[in-house]
Design an enzyme around this catalytic site. Structure first.
Site, PDB file in Angstrom:
ATOM      1  N   ASP A 145     -18.255   0.792   3.526  1.00  0.00           N
ATOM      2  CA  ASP A 145     -17.334  -0.113   4.216  1.00  0.00           C
ATOM      3  C   ASP A 145     -16.042  -0.137   3.404  1.00  0.00           C
ATOM      4  O   ASP A 145     -15.969  -0.769   2.344  1.00  0.00           O
ATOM      5  CB  ASP A 145     -17.948  -1.511   4.301  1.00  0.00           C
ATOM      6  N   LYS A 196     -14.419  -8.993   0.675  1.00  0.00           N
ATOM      7  CA  LYS A 196     -13.189  -8.324   1.107  1.00  0.00           C
ATOM      8  C   LYS A 196     -11.943  -9.175   0.911  1.00  0.00           C
ATOM      9  O   LYS A 196     -11.012  -9.113   1.711  1.00  0.00           O
ATOM     10  CB  LYS A 196     -13.310  -7.869   2.563  1.00  0.00           C
ATOM     11  N   HIS A 234       4.018  14.505  -7.033  1.00  0.00           N
ATOM     12  CA  HIS A 234       3.964  14.150  -5.615  1.00  0.00           C
ATOM     13  C   HIS A 234       4.760  15.148  -4.770  1.00  0.00           C
ATOM     14  O   HIS A 234       4.298  15.585  -3.713  1.00  0.00           O
ATOM     15  CB  HIS A 234       4.498  12.735  -5.409  1.00  0.00           C
ATOM     16  N   GLU A 259      -3.452  11.130   0.538  1.00  0.00           N
ATOM     17  CA  GLU A 259      -2.598  11.254  -0.649  1.00  0.00           C
ATOM     18  C   GLU A 259      -3.059  12.462  -1.464  1.00  0.00           C
ATOM     19  O   GLU A 259      -3.827  12.355  -2.424  1.00  0.00           O
ATOM     20  CB  GLU A 259      -2.647   9.980  -1.499  1.00  0.00           C
TER      21      GLU A 259
END
Length: 358
Positions: A250, A174, A345, A43
């Site tokens: 991670d 997570k 963007h 991005e």
């Protein structure tokens, strides 16, 4: 620094475009520094967005002030009993045995220390949540290794309980849950900045009042309506993922890491802006940190110095939190102005294209 993604026949690695952004000025109870930060992302508008926030950090006297509030890695285990009464008796026995559990933990690792033990009982099920200090490591394996030894000890010494699981989802790893925000997992860091009115107007093209109003309506009310779990922010996950990929973390830990709260105030035209991140799971040693690019990035960030155990990871955590603030502030400012987000963007994504980052 720019990394260019070139066509490759190497099918063993995934190349993610990376740029160093900043520098970011950071002060606080861990470190006072000014450094660029690496962001690996597809991005591309994220780089100039974080860069705009970084520029603001250099325009205010104290930069981004960071406070490390707490740190602990967790692993929960499950044991089963025949009934709740037996499970409750076992839970009390675990608390009474805390000194011995700390000795066992020290024997499992040079760096692991057992900080506390908590529990939940559901019917005959006893969930035991161990909380550890893990030095400069994020501590996934260290906590599991210690928990293995602790669980074996509990099963051998407490009557009426049986093995359930070494991982019981009360950690929580997570997954988006309330328990991490309440009890803590990883590094708990608050990043904050006070931006004078004239800087807000000149560089963010908005006002403190408009940003504060948007934060209430979008981040607080909007997230409430969406059913967010101990989280009220615009896009912490964007900055965290880019920072994690660039520093060998991670990446799946952005699930709990991106649970945090953006809080703002209009202080007579000046903007107070803060990001609270209670679940930053990261480290400077351990799995993935020996890769060449990761080692180089951590060295450039000043996180490979000879310091007391844990200090390099604490520095990395406050740099991550400051990076999140830079991107969060820039995005909220842009969203106070109709059309600005999409223009950015279109401009940056079309400029970089799909294949190359220049």
């Amino acid at each position: 620094m720019t990394v260019t993604a070139e066509p490759s026949t190497d099918l063993t690695t995934a190349g993610v475009p990376l740029r160093w952004v900043g520098p970011v000025r950071v002060t606080g109870n861990v470190t006072s520094t000014e450094t660029e930060v690496p962001l690996a992302t597809y991005e591309s508008p994220l780089w100039p967005s974080v860069g705009r926030g970084a520029k603001l950090s250099r325009l205010v006297e104290r930069g981004i002030r960071t406070t490390l509030v707490d740190e602990r890695m967790t692993r929960s285990v499950l044991v089963e009993a025949d009934d709740a009464a037996t499970a409750h008796t076992a839970a009390r026995a675990v608390q009474d045995d805390l000194p011995r559990l700390r000795e066992i933990t020290r024997g499992s690792s040079r760096y692991a220390r057992l900080l506390d033990v908590r529990h939940e009982i559901t019917g005959p099920l006893l969930f035991v949540r161990f909380e550890f200090a893990t030095g400069d490591a994020s501590g996934h394996n260290m906590a599991t290794l210690a928990s293995d030894a602790l669980l074996a000890h509990l099963l051998a010494t407490i009557p009426g309980i049986r093995y359930g699981s070494i991982s019981a989802n009360y950690c929580t790893d997570k997954k988006a849950t309330a328990v991490n925000g309440i009890l803590g997992r990883g590094k708990n860091v608050v990043a904050e900045i006070l931006v004078p009115r004239h800087i807000v107007e000149k560089h963010l093209h908005t006002t403190a009042d408009r940003i504060t109003a948007l934060n209430i309506k979008k981040n607080l009310v909007g997230t409430l309506l969406a059913g967010g779990i101990r989280s009220a922010n615009a896009h912490y996950a964007n900055m965290l993922l880019a920072f994690y990929l660039a520093t060998g973390q991670d990446a799946a830990n952005i699930v709990e890491g991106s649970q945090g709260v953006t809080y703002t105030q209009d202080r007579d035209g000046d903007l107070y802006f803060s990001c609270t991140l209670p679940n930053l799971v990261l480290g400077t040693v351990g799995n993935g940190k020996g890769l060449g690019f990761v080692d180089a990035h951590l060295t450039r960030l000043g996180c490979r110095e000879e310091r007391a155990a844990g200090e390099n990871a604490r520095r990395l955590a406050v740099l991550a939190a400051a990076t999140v603030l830079c991107g969060e502030l820039s995005l909220l400012a842009a969203q106070t102005n109709p059309g600005e987000l999409m223009k950015a963007h279109n401009r940056f994504e079309r400029a970089t294209g799909d294949a190359h980052v220049r």
